[in-house]
Enzyme design. Structure first.
Site, PDB file in Angstrom:
ATOM      1  N   CYS A 112       0.832  -1.204   0.000  1.00  9.40           N
ATOM      2  CA  CYS A 112       0.000   0.000   0.000  1.00  9.40           C
ATOM      3  C   CYS A 112       0.872   1.261   0.000  1.00  9.40           C
ATOM      4  O   CYS A 112       1.500   1.566  -1.015  1.00  9.40           O
ATOM      5  CB  CYS A 112      -0.987  -0.031   1.161  1.00  9.40           C
ATOM      6  SG  CYS A 112      -2.344   1.147   0.936  1.00  9.40           S
ATOM      7  N   HIS A 211      -3.605  -5.022   0.559  1.00  7.21           N
ATOM      8  CA  HIS A 211      -3.138  -5.434   1.889  1.00  7.21           C
ATOM      9  C   HIS A 211      -3.149  -6.952   2.035  1.00  7.21           C
ATOM     10  O   HIS A 211      -4.074  -7.527   2.614  1.00  7.21           O
ATOM     11  CB  HIS A 211      -4.010  -4.781   2.971  1.00  7.21           C
ATOM     12  CG  HIS A 211      -3.681  -3.351   3.216  1.00  7.21           C
ATOM     13  ND1 HIS A 211      -2.720  -2.951   4.127  1.00  7.21           N
ATOM     14  CD2 HIS A 211      -4.160  -2.222   2.632  1.00  7.21           C
ATOM     15  CE1 HIS A 211      -2.634  -1.626   4.116  1.00  7.21           C
ATOM     16  NE2 HIS A 211      -3.483  -1.163   3.220  1.00  7.21           N
ATOM     17  N   GLU A 213      -1.541  -8.733   4.033  1.00  5.61           N
ATOM     18  CA  GLU A 213      -1.413  -9.158   5.435  1.00  5.61           C
ATOM     19  C   GLU A 213      -2.765  -9.345   6.109  1.00  5.61           C
ATOM     20  O   GLU A 213      -2.833  -9.916   7.211  1.00  5.61           O
ATOM     21  CB  GLU A 213      -0.559  -8.155   6.226  1.00  5.61           C
ATOM     22  CG  GLU A 213      -1.278  -6.909   6.691  1.00  5.61           C
ATOM     23  CD  GLU A 213      -1.542  -5.861   5.618  1.00  5.61           C
ATOM     24  OE1 GLU A 213      -2.136  -4.824   5.946  1.00  5.61           O
ATOM     25  OE2 GLU A 213      -1.144  -6.079   4.453  1.00  5.61           O
TER      26      GLU A 213
END
Length: 232
Positions: A112, A211, A213
């Site tokens: 990001c 994202h 994660e």
């Protein structure tokens, strides 16, 4: 096999926990857990003295530039848009120094904001408010909500080898990379937004606008840790 050390840049923000309300160095747990699940050892890198970046990077096997606030527009020669706010000069300086200090063969993953920092470090620039160009808030619905968009991955890229040719991803960004001199496109959204880029001359230098994660699919983190391993 020695597990590789993966540095992850962090926030430095006012935070509350227990009885405390004070500045803290912090990062969503998903980053460290994703690195651990992929077989690496996460090392958090809070904003520090840029002069120390070379010493820090020399001890790492891989580097993640994490998500966060907007990059200061002056870093890429622009005036701030009305919606560009809250940049962190200390974090900008630290992450740019980390990238500058990174050896040519150090695996790097940008996430990001990290993708935007990597573009700026390479002499690129940003679209400061994506809804002005695409006409919607699909990439960042607002607040703590993630947008969900489909991305088409460029065939033959490192990204395609890590995650396949397309997919639905979670994103939270109102800015996007406009110019990326050191990189080639690796994925696009249907509205023309660049969603990933990579350096084809590097064994692993890759950035995504979404994202990973926050998702169960750890393909990107497995690829990073594999590139950072020294068991070959």
């Amino acid at each position: 096999m020695t597990r590789p050390l993966i540095g992850i840049s962090t926030y430095r923000e006012q935070a509350r926990w227990g009885v405390w309300d004070q500045p803290a160095d912090l990062l969503p747990t998903g980053y460290a857990r994703s690195i651990e699940r992929a077989g690496g050892v996460p090392v958090l890198l809070p904003p520090g003295d840029p002069e120390a970046a070379r010493t820090v990077v020399a001890r790492l096997d891989g580097l993640v530039i994490a998500g966060g606030a907007d990059v200061e527009p002056a870093r890429y020669g622009a005036e701030p848009h009305a919606r560009t706010t809250g940049w962190r000069e200390d974090r900008d300086a630290w992450e740019l120094a980390l990238l500058d200090a990174a050896a040519p063969d150090l695996p790097v993953l940008g996430i990001c904001r990290g993708m935007q920092v990597m573009a700026v470090a390479g002499g690129g620039s940003l679209d400061q408010h994506l809804p002005d160009r695409v006409g919607s808030d699909a990439h960042s619905p607002g607040g703590a909500a993630f947008g969900r968009i489909d991305v088409d991955v460029v065939a033959g890229t490192m990204l395609a080898a890590a995650i396949g040719d397309k997919g639905s991803v979670r994103c939270h960004h109102h800015q996007a990379v406009r110019d990326h001199p050191d990189f080639v496109p690796a994925a696009w959204a249907a509205d023309g937004t660049l969603e990933a880029m990579e350096d084809p001359g590097h064994r692993f230098r890759l950035a995504v606008q979404w994202h990973p994660e926050t998702a169960d699919d750890a393909g990107l983190f497995r690829a990073l840790v594999a590139a950072a391993s020294h068991d070959d």
